[in-house]
Write a protein that holds these residues in place. Sequence first.
Motif, PDB file in Angstrom:
ATOM      1  N   LEU A 110      -4.187   0.463   2.070  1.00 27.08           N
ATOM      2  CA  LEU A 110      -3.023   0.284   2.592  1.00 27.08           C
ATOM      3  C   LEU A 110      -2.400  -0.933   1.875  1.00 27.08           C
ATOM      4  N   VAL A 111      -2.639  -1.906   1.477  1.00 24.72           N
ATOM      5  CA  VAL A 111      -2.509  -3.035   0.901  1.00 24.72           C
ATOM      6  C   VAL A 111      -2.212  -2.854  -0.654  1.00 24.72           C
ATOM      7  N   GLU A 112      -3.139  -1.910  -1.352  1.00 24.67           N
ATOM      8  CA  GLU A 112      -3.106  -1.615  -2.678  1.00 24.67           C
ATOM      9  C   GLU A 112      -2.149  -0.408  -2.987  1.00 24.67           C
ATOM     10  N   HIS A 113      -1.601   0.023  -1.823  1.00 23.67           N
ATOM     11  CA  HIS A 113      -0.626   1.292  -1.839  1.00 23.67           C
ATOM     12  C   HIS A 113      -1.572   2.433  -2.404  1.00 23.67           C
ATOM     13  N   CYS A 114      -2.561   2.887  -2.019  1.00 28.25           N
ATOM     14  CA  CYS A 114      -3.425   4.022  -2.400  1.00 28.25           C
ATOM     15  C   CYS A 114      -4.058   4.885  -1.262  1.00 28.25           C
ATOM     16  N   ALA A 115      -3.369   4.518   0.227  1.00 32.66           N
ATOM     17  CA  ALA A 115      -4.043   5.096   1.138  1.00 32.66           C
ATOM     18  C   ALA A 115      -3.902   6.378   1.112  1.00 32.66           C
ATOM     19  N   ALA A 116      -2.956   7.258   0.613  1.00 31.79           N
ATOM     20  CA  ALA A 116      -2.918   8.589   0.522  1.00 31.79           C
ATOM     21  C   ALA A 116      -4.069   9.238  -0.210  1.00 31.79           C
ATOM     22  N   LEU A 142      -1.934   1.774  15.737  1.00 27.94           N
ATOM     23  CA  LEU A 142      -1.450   1.990  14.045  1.00 27.94           C
ATOM     24  C   LEU A 142      -2.312   3.139  13.387  1.00 27.94           C
ATOM     25  N   LEU A 143      -3.704   2.960  13.816  1.00 30.19           N
ATOM     26  CA  LEU A 143      -4.580   3.771  12.992  1.00 30.19           C
ATOM     27  C   LEU A 143      -4.513   5.144  13.563  1.00 30.19           C
ATOM     28  N   ARG A 144      -4.330   5.350  14.764  1.00 29.72           N
ATOM     29  CA  ARG A 144      -4.019   6.699  15.390  1.00 29.72           C
ATOM     30  C   ARG A 144      -2.756   7.330  14.963  1.00 29.72           C
ATOM     31  N   ARG A 145      -1.838   6.600  14.794  1.00 27.10           N
ATOM     32  CA  ARG A 145      -0.572   7.296  14.363  1.00 27.10           C
ATOM     33  C   ARG A 145      -0.655   7.504  12.582  1.00 27.10           C
ATOM     34  N   LEU A 146      -1.294   6.813  11.965  1.00 27.75           N
ATOM     35  CA  LEU A 146      -1.473   6.922  10.528  1.00 27.75           C
ATOM     36  C   LEU A 146      -2.123   8.149  10.185  1.00 27.75           C
ATOM     37  N   LEU A 147      -2.989   8.532  11.012  1.00 29.57           N
ATOM     38  CA  LEU A 147      -4.091   9.679  10.690  1.00 29.57           C
ATOM     39  C   LEU A 147      -3.377  10.971  11.646  1.00 29.57           C
ATOM     40  N   HIS A 148      -2.551  10.659  12.262  1.00 29.59           N
ATOM     41  CA  HIS A 148      -1.930  12.029  13.137  1.00 29.59           C
ATOM     42  C   HIS A 148      -0.887  12.736  12.229  1.00 29.59           C
ATOM     43  N   ILE A 193       2.552   7.853   5.515  1.00 28.16           N
ATOM     44  CA  ILE A 193       2.101   6.340   5.775  1.00 28.16           C
ATOM     45  C   ILE A 193       3.062   5.354   5.633  1.00 28.16           C
ATOM     46  N   ASP A 194       3.994   5.427   4.788  1.00 25.42           N
ATOM     47  CA  ASP A 194       5.218   4.469   4.542  1.00 25.42           C
ATOM     48  C   ASP A 194       6.026   4.251   5.917  1.00 25.42           C
ATOM     49  N   ARG A 195       6.265   5.642   6.421  1.00 29.72           N
ATOM     50  CA  ARG A 195       7.018   5.581   7.502  1.00 29.72           C
ATOM     51  C   ARG A 195       6.523   5.143   8.627  1.00 29.72           C
ATOM     52  N   THR A 196       5.150   5.341   8.831  1.00 24.79           N
ATOM     53  CA  THR A 196       4.342   4.870   9.852  1.00 24.79           C
ATOM     54  C   THR A 196       4.281   3.333   9.916  1.00 24.79           C
ATOM     55  N   LEU A 197       4.082   2.555   8.735  1.00 25.37           N
ATOM     56  CA  LEU A 197       3.903   1.168   8.561  1.00 25.37           C
ATOM     57  C   LEU A 197       5.350   0.667   8.714  1.00 25.37           C
ATOM     58  N   ASP A 198       6.499   1.416   8.355  1.00 25.15           N
ATOM     59  CA  ASP A 198       7.953   0.952   8.739  1.00 25.15           C
ATOM     60  C   ASP A 198       7.935   0.863  10.281  1.00 25.15           C
ATOM     61  N   LEU A 293      11.102 -16.305   3.755  1.00 28.55           N
ATOM     62  CA  LEU A 293      11.619 -15.594   4.961  1.00 28.55           C
ATOM     63  C   LEU A 293      12.282 -14.062   4.430  1.00 28.55           C
ATOM     64  N   ALA A 294      12.677 -14.085   3.223  1.00 27.44           N
ATOM     65  CA  ALA A 294      13.209 -12.814   2.743  1.00 27.44           C
ATOM     66  C   ALA A 294      11.982 -11.741   2.346  1.00 27.44           C
ATOM     67  N   TYR A 295      10.915 -12.551   1.801  1.00 25.07           N
ATOM     68  CA  TYR A 295       9.668 -11.772   1.582  1.00 25.07           C
ATOM     69  C   TYR A 295       9.267 -11.215   2.900  1.00 25.07           C
ATOM     70  N   LEU A 296       9.094 -11.696   4.011  1.00 22.18           N
ATOM     71  CA  LEU A 296       8.763 -11.443   5.351  1.00 22.18           C
ATOM     72  C   LEU A 296       9.829 -10.096   5.524  1.00 22.18           C
ATOM     73  N   GLU A 297      10.779 -10.326   5.899  1.00 14.75           N
ATOM     74  CA  GLU A 297      12.076  -9.490   6.119  1.00 14.75           C
ATOM     75  C   GLU A 297      11.824  -8.084   5.131  1.00 14.75           C
ATOM     76  N   HIS A 298      11.599  -8.111   3.860  1.00 15.14           N
ATOM     77  CA  HIS A 298      11.231  -7.106   3.014  1.00 15.14           C
ATOM     78  C   HIS A 298       9.982  -6.687   3.358  1.00 15.14           C
ATOM     79  N   SER A 299       8.935  -7.298   3.679  1.00 14.58           N
ATOM     80  CA  SER A 299       7.668  -6.681   4.037  1.00 14.58           C
ATOM     81  C   SER A 299       7.633  -5.842   5.260  1.00 14.58           C
ATOM     82  N   GLN A 300       8.836  -5.824   6.086  1.00  9.43           N
ATOM     83  CA  GLN A 300       8.843  -4.806   7.145  1.00  9.43           C
ATOM     84  C   GLN A 300       9.104  -3.655   6.941  1.00  9.43           C
TER      85      GLN A 300
END
Length: 300
Positions: A110-116, A142-148, A193-198, A293-300
């Motif tokens: 998930l961190v490395e953007h290769c979960a798919a 979160l895990l349940r939603r990711l794999l659903h 995955i991206d939508r679930t993390l968002d 702070l901008a980084y955290l907002e962007h990371s959401q």
Amino acid sequence: MAHGNFEWVTEWSSFAHQLSPSVLQLAGEGLRAIDIGCGTSTLAVSLAHHGYSEVTAVDREASCIEHMRALYANRSDVRWQVCDVCETSCELEDGSFELVVDKGMLDCALVEHCAAALLSTVTRLLAAGGVYAVISFRKQALLRRLLHINCLLFDAMDEVDLPVGDGGGSLCLFRRRVDSFVTPDLNALATHIDRTLDWWYTQEVPLLTKEREQQICLEWDRKLENLNRNAFGPAHSLNACTLSLQSAFEVLLSDEERTEVQYEDFTQDLVYFFKERFGREELPERISLQEGLAYLEHSQ
């Protein structure tokens, strides 16, 4: 070369019972299991001791595999293999395992953007009716939603809280449906995955709330004050409102978040952020509170 053994997330004893063949209702002889992203964990050896007759352990780091092969050269029931399960070309046979154990691998992907790609590989490796066991720093919801998602053909089985540091961890079990295998659409899976993390980090556990922003501002000031107190000469005054990346990491991310996101991951995310937000190719040595702070907002 790797030395010793390291258990990511948690120890075998905290989830051993849940992975026994009888509890997972995996019947028959010659049960096959695989530890994906094994590192120098002894998980594969533990699986071989607890009802799985053929166990494979894979990792993309050759040094880890060489170390474990040497350490357990006398075991014929455990096979150590160099393989990157986040590559769709991973050379492991389709449907060849009744149990796939993922201890921290999905967290890293998930961190490395290769979960798919990882999840596509998992669905390919599992035999029909086989079990995917995810041991993670992430929350069960979160895990349940990711794999659903239908293309993964997973049915949720069970969820267990694990004793992991201050923040805790999760064991989530998913059984692969007996349906015929269909290769997941990687683009659709990555979008899901991206939508679930968002959803998770904006709706369920947002990284940046008003309360947290205030707390970060206070912690940032405290950190600067401590550094100023120990600083000498005029050079420090040039950086009076900025922190080093290590100090910013300690202020911007909570203790629990730092169990999920390592410092190296944080700096890599900052590289993407500065490139996307400011068009900067190189990561600065220090950042301001506003940039943090901008980084955290962007990371959401």
